[in-house]
Design a protein around this motif. Structure first.
Motif, PDB file in Angstrom:
ATOM      1  N   MET A 178       1.120  -3.087  -5.299  1.00  0.00           N
ATOM      2  CA  MET A 178       0.804  -1.955  -4.429  1.00  0.00           C
ATOM      3  C   MET A 178       1.800  -0.817  -4.628  1.00  0.00           C
ATOM      4  N   ARG A 183      -0.152   2.009   1.370  1.00  0.00           N
ATOM      5  CA  ARG A 183       0.347   1.704   2.712  1.00  0.00           C
ATOM      6  C   ARG A 183      -0.379   2.512   3.778  1.00  0.00           C
ATOM      7  N   GLY A 438       2.611  -4.943  -1.000  1.00  0.00           N
ATOM      8  CA  GLY A 438       3.417  -3.763  -0.708  1.00  0.00           C
ATOM      9  C   GLY A 438       4.642  -4.018   0.121  1.00  0.00           C
TER      10      GLY A 438
END
Length: 535
Positions: A178, A183, A438
């Motif tokens: 990611m 996000r 992430g």
């Protein structure tokens, strides 16, 4: 996984013979005692702006004083962090309407809605819904999901994560790893920059890396923000997977594979021929939270610093689950704060390092890394003279680990210091196997990286010396499903295994000890997006 050893030819131009050596161990009993205390009901879930905060920051101050550690902010152990608490009450329903009628989505069950605007009322009134793919504008990838539409007054509907997720294409963004574009924080920021009134993020457990229960608990109740002059949305929201199906079935995109469409580089926003209405009534409270800062001065280069960080906050008292409403946060992150105290104790038992050691317990991580963001904008110690950040967050393992998993592996020479320390523990290092989740953007080291400070964020999480890879995975899966951001994240002194936690903290201490006695500044690798900030 052992083919990862060694991953890096050690290129630090250092020799073991010249290293500072120490027999000092990070004390496991100290770790356990502090976790047990900080995760007890006495601290009320350690939420900022509550009695739990007062108890927590005073406890940390008193424990640092007992160790003989100095205040880190002049003559104070505290850095004040001005925040705004927005206690929002969304309308009972989010109303989706179109030419064929309307339907309601129920609060918490189907949607959550918040705002970062410090005003008493916000709303979307028949705001036009437009599918905006992943909600990304990334010129370096030739990607713009918002292009071609005037977004004023409209609400974007977007996917979580980024197009590289599960694409099997390493050239698409960063492949399965990611990027920050994936996000949720970025998605709200970008939609606001585009002038949209609202944003709806489609929840999907795998690319989000957590279930709807985490969204439900994390995006309900009071929210903390740091006031900013940046553009803000009126409404920031999520909808569940079931609600997403209902929404698209009622839209102009019925029958289309919206996920596949969003993977196309030439994607253009698609009006859904639907409108959304929802409102939020807010109670506004402005107050000051606190970062806790302690200092162990260096003997020769006092103006060069190694910062250990951990967030002290959790979710406080919230929605009761199985009769328990206190979100104790034992793993997340009483473990990290206990680690700071245990590392401070270990440093006090050594001869002082040439460089200064900073212990920084930050506020507001669970609300969006707020305390570390404030520190990054208002640093106490010169970032150019800050050698590195070592971040300690959510340490847990069912025993000593063979691996050291580095989140953000390949970013900086901190990988090499970590590898050397791991080898001395008969461990190997690996990149984060869950890079698609992430995690590099989900803890406080990220804000240090953004201002150019090389950061280490790691833990043993893949293979144990006495616990199999399969059982480690079960341990982690159970935590994510049943404890993460839930009242059940509690500490039991009789059943909690701390040997792996101690092992990781020992490694962090050893890395800081080495850096504390060198004159070398770890560098970002070529290709890191953070290198320019350092230079």
């Amino acid at each position: 996984m052992k083919n990862y050893l060694p991953l890096l030819g050690l290129t630090l131009f250092i020799s073991c013979q010249n290293d500072a050596t120490t027999e000092v161990e990070v004390n496991q009993t100290t770790i356990g005692n502090h976790i047990e205390r900080l995760a007890s009901d006495e601290f009320l879930g350690r939420k900022p702006f509550t009695e739990g905060e007062v108890k927590t920051v005073n406890y940390l101050k008193e424990e640092f004083e007992k160790l003989g550690v100095l205040p880190g902010n002049g003559d104070s152990f505290f850095q004040e962090v001005p925040m705004v608490e927005i206690d929002g009450m969304p309308s009972k329903n989010m109303v989706i309407s179109g030419k064929n009628g309307s339907f309601n989505l129920g609060h918490l069950k189907d949607f959550v809605a918040t705002t970062s605007k410090a005003v008493t009322n916000v709303s979307l009134e028949n705001s036009e819904l437009v599918f905006a793919g992943y909600g990304i504008v990334a010129p370096e990838y030739g990607w713009n999901d918002y292009e071609g539409i005037d977004w004023k007054g409209k609400t974007a509907v977007v996917l979580i994560n980024d197009p590289g997720f599960k694409s099997d294409d390493s050239t698409l963004f960063k492949g399965n790893e990611m990027t920050y574009y994936g996000r949720w924080t970025y998605k709200y920021e970008e939609a606001a920059r585009q002038g949209a009134a609202g944003l709806i993020i489609i929840h999907d457990t795998e690319p989000a890396s957590y279930g709807w229960n985490v969204v439900e608990s994390g995006w309900s109740g009071a929210k903390l923000i740091i006031e900013s002059d940046l553009p803000l949305l009126d409404v920031e929201s999520w909808i569940s997977a079931e609600s997403t199906t209902k929404l698209f079935d009622a839209s102009a995109m019925k029958g289309q594979d919206y996920k596949t469409l969003a993977h196309n580089k030439d994607f253009s926003p698609i009006p859904l021929d639907l409108n959304v209405s929802v409102s939020i009534e807010n109670k506004i409270k402005k107050d000051v939270s606190k970062n806790v800062v302690a200092l162990i001065p260096g003997t020769e280069r006092k103006d060069e610093y190694i910062i250990y960080s951990a967030h002290w906050d959790h979710f406080g008292v919230g929605k009761a689950i199985d009769g328990d409403s206190i979100y104790n946060g034992a793993i997340d992150n009483a473990s990290g704060v206990a680690g700071l105290l245990a590392i401070a104790e270990a440093f006090k038992k050594t001869n002082a390092t040439k460089r200064s050691i900073v212990l920084l317990a930050v506020t507001g991580e669970e609300q969006g890394l707020l305390g570390s963001a404030y520190y990054a904008e208002n640093p106490i110690f010169n970032p150019k003279k800050t050698i590195a950040n070592i971040n300690v967050d959510a340490l847990a393992s069912p025993g000593k680990m063979k691996d050291l998993t580095i989140t953000g592996y390949g970013q900086s020479e901190m990988d090499e210091y970590a590898e050397e320390a791991a080898l001395k523990q008969n461990r190997y290092i690996i990149p984060d196997p869950d890079a698609e989740k992430g995690y590099f953007f989900r803890s406080d080291h990220f804000n240090f990286a953004k201002i150019g400070i090389p950061a280490l964020y790691a833990s043993g999480s893949y293979e144990g010396f006495d616990v199999s890879i399969e059982d480690i995975k079960k341990f982690k899966d159970d935590y994510i499903k049943n404890k993460y951001h839930q009242p059940s994240d509690e500490y039991n002194a009789e059943t909690t295994e701390l040997s792996g936690v101690q092992q990781d903290l020992q490694l962090f201490f050893n890395v800081g000890l080495k850096l504390g006695n060198k004159d070398y500044f770890p560098k970002w690798y070529d290709g890191s997006e953070f290198k320019a900030a350092r230079e």
